[in-house]
Scaffold this motif. Structure first.
Motif, PDB file in Angstrom:
ATOM      1  N   UNK A 132      -2.724  14.043   6.870  1.00  0.00           N
ATOM      2  CA  UNK A 132      -1.660  14.662   7.049  1.00  0.00           C
ATOM      3  C   UNK A 132      -0.765  14.273   5.712  1.00  0.00           C
ATOM      4  N   UNK A 133      -1.175  14.213   4.721  1.00  0.00           N
ATOM      5  CA  UNK A 133      -0.473  13.906   3.224  1.00  0.00           C
ATOM      6  C   UNK A 133       0.055  12.560   3.267  1.00  0.00           C
ATOM      7  N   UNK A 134      -0.400  11.735   4.192  1.00  0.00           N
ATOM      8  CA  UNK A 134       0.093  10.418   3.920  1.00  0.00           C
ATOM      9  C   UNK A 134      -1.112   9.540   3.596  1.00  0.00           C
ATOM     10  N   UNK A 135      -0.966   8.352   2.996  1.00  0.00           N
ATOM     11  CA  UNK A 135      -2.038   7.559   2.481  1.00  0.00           C
ATOM     12  C   UNK A 135      -1.949   6.584   3.771  1.00  0.00           C
ATOM     13  N   UNK A 136      -3.252   6.093   3.922  1.00  0.00           N
ATOM     14  CA  UNK A 136      -3.510   5.088   5.224  1.00  0.00           C
ATOM     15  C   UNK A 136      -3.831   3.831   4.392  1.00  0.00           C
ATOM     16  N   UNK A 137      -2.654   3.007   4.299  1.00  0.00           N
ATOM     17  CA  UNK A 137      -2.874   1.786   3.731  1.00  0.00           C
ATOM     18  C   UNK A 137      -3.938   0.692   4.440  1.00  0.00           C
ATOM     19  N   UNK A 138      -3.689   0.793   5.525  1.00  0.00           N
ATOM     20  CA  UNK A 138      -4.396  -0.241   6.191  1.00  0.00           C
ATOM     21  C   UNK A 138      -6.144   0.149   6.263  1.00  0.00           C
ATOM     22  N   UNK A 139      -6.317   1.362   6.237  1.00  0.00           N
ATOM     23  CA  UNK A 139      -7.891   1.941   6.034  1.00  0.00           C
ATOM     24  C   UNK A 139      -8.329   1.305   4.615  1.00  0.00           C
ATOM     25  N   UNK A 140      -7.446   1.774   3.630  1.00  0.00           N
ATOM     26  CA  UNK A 140      -7.759   1.380   2.329  1.00  0.00           C
ATOM     27  C   UNK A 140      -8.000  -0.167   1.897  1.00  0.00           C
ATOM     28  N   UNK A 141      -7.015  -0.829   2.347  1.00  0.00           N
ATOM     29  CA  UNK A 141      -7.399  -2.333   2.570  1.00  0.00           C
ATOM     30  C   UNK A 141      -8.417  -2.939   3.152  1.00  0.00           C
ATOM     31  N   UNK A 142      -8.818  -2.198   4.327  1.00  0.00           N
ATOM     32  CA  UNK A 142      -9.943  -2.428   5.086  1.00  0.00           C
ATOM     33  C   UNK A 142     -11.339  -2.324   4.233  1.00  0.00           C
ATOM     34  N   UNK A 143     -11.237  -1.621   3.335  1.00  0.00           N
ATOM     35  CA  UNK A 143     -12.387  -1.179   2.437  1.00  0.00           C
ATOM     36  C   UNK A 143     -12.348  -2.243   1.090  1.00  0.00           C
ATOM     37  N   UNK A 144     -12.821  -3.253   1.531  1.00  0.00           N
ATOM     38  CA  UNK A 144     -12.692  -4.508   0.858  1.00  0.00           C
ATOM     39  C   UNK A 144     -13.086  -4.343  -0.904  1.00  0.00           C
ATOM     40  N   UNK A 145     -14.171  -3.645  -1.039  1.00  0.00           N
ATOM     41  CA  UNK A 145     -14.598  -3.577  -2.384  1.00  0.00           C
ATOM     42  C   UNK A 145     -13.364  -2.759  -3.193  1.00  0.00           C
ATOM     43  N   UNK A 146     -12.742  -1.661  -2.878  1.00  0.00           N
ATOM     44  CA  UNK A 146     -11.948  -0.975  -3.638  1.00  0.00           C
ATOM     45  C   UNK A 146     -10.490  -2.085  -3.602  1.00  0.00           C
ATOM     46  N   UNK A 147     -10.257  -2.549  -2.577  1.00  0.00           N
ATOM     47  CA  UNK A 147      -9.140  -3.636  -2.646  1.00  0.00           C
ATOM     48  C   UNK A 147      -9.136  -4.586  -3.621  1.00  0.00           C
ATOM     49  N   UNK A 148     -10.589  -5.055  -3.472  1.00  0.00           N
ATOM     50  CA  UNK A 148     -10.935  -6.174  -4.395  1.00  0.00           C
ATOM     51  C   UNK A 148     -10.922  -5.873  -5.822  1.00  0.00           C
ATOM     52  N   UNK A 149     -11.491  -4.444  -6.350  1.00  0.00           N
ATOM     53  CA  UNK A 149     -11.353  -3.951  -7.777  1.00  0.00           C
ATOM     54  C   UNK A 149      -9.967  -3.849  -8.060  1.00  0.00           C
ATOM     55  N   UNK A 150      -9.028  -3.377  -7.313  1.00  0.00           N
ATOM     56  CA  UNK A 150      -7.664  -3.122  -7.737  1.00  0.00           C
ATOM     57  C   UNK A 150      -7.239  -4.469  -8.142  1.00  0.00           C
ATOM     58  N   UNK A 151      -7.537  -5.661  -7.288  1.00  0.00           N
ATOM     59  CA  UNK A 151      -6.829  -6.896  -7.380  1.00  0.00           C
ATOM     60  C   UNK A 151      -7.367  -7.261  -8.981  1.00  0.00           C
ATOM     61  N   UNK A 152      -8.650  -7.111  -9.092  1.00  0.00           N
ATOM     62  CA  UNK A 152      -9.246  -7.802 -10.506  1.00  0.00           C
ATOM     63  C   UNK A 152      -8.435  -6.917 -11.707  1.00  0.00           C
ATOM     64  N   UNK A 153      -8.334  -5.419 -11.176  1.00  0.00           N
ATOM     65  CA  UNK A 153      -7.828  -4.687 -12.529  1.00  0.00           C
ATOM     66  C   UNK A 153      -6.333  -5.293 -12.672  1.00  0.00           C
ATOM     67  N   UNK A 154      -5.578  -5.471 -11.559  1.00  0.00           N
ATOM     68  CA  UNK A 154      -4.359  -6.221 -11.717  1.00  0.00           C
ATOM     69  C   UNK A 154      -4.320  -7.517 -12.641  1.00  0.00           C
TER      70      UNK A 154
END
Length: 182
Positions: A132-154
């Protein structure tokens, strides 16, 4: 590119084409000179964690040595980040900075715009990250590999002096950073 050149060198040697093999070895040597290498030590509550950042003309290789838990052995982990991914995180960071009109931003705010830029719409189970046009933060951060890749990029951006990053909080120091500077 290095893998491609190495493969071509092997083929040239196998075919006993010494001139081509010599030329390709020279090109590989010159290409390798453009790689920048650095080591960043990050302190964690479990002890020290070592990250090696190897900058290439077309990508960045990050080599980490970490334990899965305190009783396991240290394992080598390698991650390759394209210039598009680095541009994506820089663009997302600048979008959030401009929206908030502040140099202090949060990782979850960057994650939403990074997913839009990189066209990441589904989690690992195929569920939408945008509902519904809103980003689901919880779902994203449960997807550990994407979260981890963003952390490494930072961490890469922090190493380059663009940001200060700690526990999901980011302070932009240099928002004029170019992907070639990273």
């Amino acid at each position: 590119f290095k893998g491609f050149l190495t493969g071509r060198i092997k083929v040239a040697r196998f075919e006993q084409n010494i001139d081509v093999a010599t030329l390709l070895e020279f090109i590989l040597q010159r290409y390798s000179e453009y790689e920048k290498k650095g080591v960043v030590d990050l302190k964690r509550w479990r002890g020290a964690k070592n990250i090696q950042i190897i900058k290439r003309p077309d990508s960045i290789l990050v080599i980490k040595y970490a334990k899965k838990d305190k009783d396991s052995d240290v394992e080598k982990q390698e991650y390759i980040f394209t210039k598009d991914e680095i541009n994506g995180i820089i663009s997302a960071m600048n979008i959030v900075k401009n929206i908030k009109n502040s140099n202090e931003i949060k990782t979850n705010e960057i994650a939403e715009h990074y997913c839009k830029i990189m066209n990441i719409n589904l989690d690992k189970k195929g569920k939408p990250l945008f509902e519904n046009g809103k980003f689901n933060y919880e779902r994203f951060f449960r997807f550990r590999i994407f979260h981890y890749r963003i952390t490494i990029l930072l961490n890469i951006l922090q190493d380059s002096g663009a940001i200060e990053y700690r526990r999901g909080n980011i302070k932009v120091i240099n928002d004029k950073i170019d992907v070639q500077e990273v």
